[in-house]
Design a protein around this motif. Structure first.
Motif, PDB file in Angstrom:
ATOM      1  N   LYS A 101       1.184  -1.581  -0.127  1.00  0.00           N
ATOM      2  CA  LYS A 101      -0.095  -0.045  -0.017  1.00  0.00           C
ATOM      3  C   LYS A 101       0.615   0.948  -0.035  1.00  0.00           C
ATOM      4  N   ILE A 102       2.292   1.301   0.838  1.00  0.00           N
ATOM      5  CA  ILE A 102       2.894   2.244   0.994  1.00  0.00           C
ATOM      6  C   ILE A 102       3.309   2.497  -0.201  1.00  0.00           C
ATOM      7  N   SER A 103       3.748   1.443  -1.224  1.00  0.00           N
ATOM      8  CA  SER A 103       4.592   1.779  -2.599  1.00  0.00           C
ATOM      9  C   SER A 103       3.472   2.118  -3.379  1.00  0.00           C
ATOM     10  N   LYS A 104       1.831   1.374  -3.757  1.00  0.00           N
ATOM     11  CA  LYS A 104       1.379   2.531  -3.932  1.00  0.00           C
ATOM     12  C   LYS A 104       1.316   3.770  -3.840  1.00  0.00           C
ATOM     13  N   LEU A 105       0.608   4.008  -2.347  1.00  0.00           N
ATOM     14  CA  LEU A 105       0.566   5.554  -2.466  1.00  0.00           C
ATOM     15  C   LEU A 105       1.800   6.723  -2.777  1.00  0.00           C
ATOM     16  N   GLU A 106       3.242   5.819  -2.948  1.00  0.00           N
ATOM     17  CA  GLU A 106       4.191   6.789  -3.026  1.00  0.00           C
ATOM     18  C   GLU A 106       4.361   6.941  -4.586  1.00  0.00           C
ATOM     19  N   LYS A 107       3.698   6.096  -5.163  1.00  0.00           N
ATOM     20  CA  LYS A 107       3.478   6.300  -7.045  1.00  0.00           C
ATOM     21  C   LYS A 107       2.471   7.070  -6.959  1.00  0.00           C
ATOM     22  N   ARG A 108       1.708   6.658  -6.273  1.00  0.00           N
ATOM     23  CA  ARG A 108       0.195   8.048  -7.291  1.00  0.00           C
ATOM     24  C   ARG A 108       0.784   9.319  -5.817  1.00  0.00           C
ATOM     25  N   ILE A 109       1.689   9.760  -5.362  1.00  0.00           N
ATOM     26  CA  ILE A 109       2.484  10.809  -5.151  1.00  0.00           C
ATOM     27  C   ILE A 109       3.324  11.362  -6.324  1.00  0.00           C
ATOM     28  N   GLU A 110       4.128  10.397  -6.842  1.00  0.00           N
ATOM     29  CA  GLU A 110       5.396  11.073  -7.801  1.00  0.00           C
ATOM     30  C   GLU A 110       3.966  11.411  -9.000  1.00  0.00           C
ATOM     31  N   GLU A 111       2.953  10.715  -9.591  1.00  0.00           N
ATOM     32  CA  GLU A 111       1.989  11.043 -10.408  1.00  0.00           C
ATOM     33  C   GLU A 111       1.586  12.493 -10.235  1.00  0.00           C
ATOM     34  N   LEU A 112       0.970  12.898  -8.931  1.00  0.00           N
ATOM     35  CA  LEU A 112       0.282  13.898  -8.993  1.00  0.00           C
ATOM     36  C   LEU A 112       1.220  15.032  -9.165  1.00  0.00           C
ATOM     37  N   GLU A 113       2.439  14.862  -8.245  1.00  0.00           N
ATOM     38  CA  GLU A 113       3.263  15.746  -8.642  1.00  0.00           C
ATOM     39  C   GLU A 113       3.742  16.158 -10.090  1.00  0.00           C
ATOM     40  N   THR A 114       3.940  15.238 -11.313  1.00  0.00           N
ATOM     41  CA  THR A 114       4.170  15.235 -12.492  1.00  0.00           C
ATOM     42  C   THR A 114       2.706  16.813 -12.746  1.00  0.00           C
ATOM     43  N   HIS A 115       1.946  15.935 -13.109  1.00  0.00           N
ATOM     44  CA  HIS A 115       0.642  16.244 -13.022  1.00  0.00           C
ATOM     45  C   HIS A 115       0.594  17.791 -12.048  1.00  0.00           C
TER      46      HIS A 115
END
Length: 168
Positions: A33-47
C-alpha cells in the motif's frame, strides 16, 4: 503433568507462529500500500508540474488538451465546438474546436476562417447571446459590411428595469 505442560507450550508456539505469519502478511500488505501511495504521489507531482507548464488550473490526465467545462452533467473535461452554417444551402461553412468555456471571442475567428477557406464574406450572421460582444459585432458591421443579428446579454440593472411593472 509434564506432558500437559509440553502440549500447552506446543499449542502456544503454534499460535505464535500463526500470529507471526499473520503479522508478516499484514506487513507485506502495508508495504504494498505504501508503494502504491508513493507512486500516486509521483503521478500527482508530475500532474502538478504539467499544470504549471500549461498555465492551467485543471487538466485531464487522459486528455491534456481538454478543459474543465460546465455541462448539463456537471463539470467535465471537454471541448467547445464552433460551427458556421450557410442557412440558405444548409451547408457547414466552418468548424473549430476550442478549449475556452464560452463563445464570446469566437465570432470573428469563425468569420475569418470562412473567408480564408471559402473566399467569401458572410452577408449576415445570426447567433445566440453567447457571441454578443458589442465591439466585435460593430467591427464586423463596419469593416466587413456584415449584418449581425445577435441579442445582447442584459446587465443585471437592465434585467431589473425590465422586470419593473409601472403602476397606473
Amino acid at each position: 503433568k509434564i506432558e500437559d505442560y509440553l502440549s500447552q507450550l506446543d499449542k502456544v508456539d503454534k499460535e505464535d507462529d500463526l500470529e507471526e505469519e499473520d503479522n508478516s502478511s499484514k506487513y507485506r500488505d502495508l508495504l504494498e500500500k505504501i508503494s502504491k501511495l508513493e507512486k500516486r504521489i509521483e503521478e500527482l507531482e508530475t500532474h502538478s508540474k504539467e499544470l504549471e507548464r500549461l498555465n492551467k488550473k485543471y487538466f485531464s490526465p487522459s486528455d491534456k488538451e481538454a478543459n474543465l467545462m460546465k455541462t448539463r452533467d456537471g463539470l467535465q473535461a471537454a471541448y467547445n465546438v464552433q460551427m458556421g452554417v450557410d442557412s440558405k444551402h444548409k451547408l457547414i461553412t466552418g468548424v473549430s474546436v476550442i478549449t475556452e468555456q464560452n463563445d464570446l471571442h469566437q465570432l470573428k475567428p469563425m468569420v475569418e476562417k470562412i473567408e480564408n477557406e471559402l473566399s467569401i464574406t458572410p452577408k449576415e450572421i445570426l447567433a445566440d447571446t453567447g457571441y454578443s460582444l458589442r465591439g466585435i459585432t460593430k467591427q464586423l458591421e463596419e469593416e466587413k459590411g456584415i449584418s449581425c443579428y445577435i441579442p445582447f446579454a442584459q446587465s443585471k440593472a437592465e434585467k431589473m428595469v425590465g422586470s419593473i411593472t409601472p403602476i397606473a
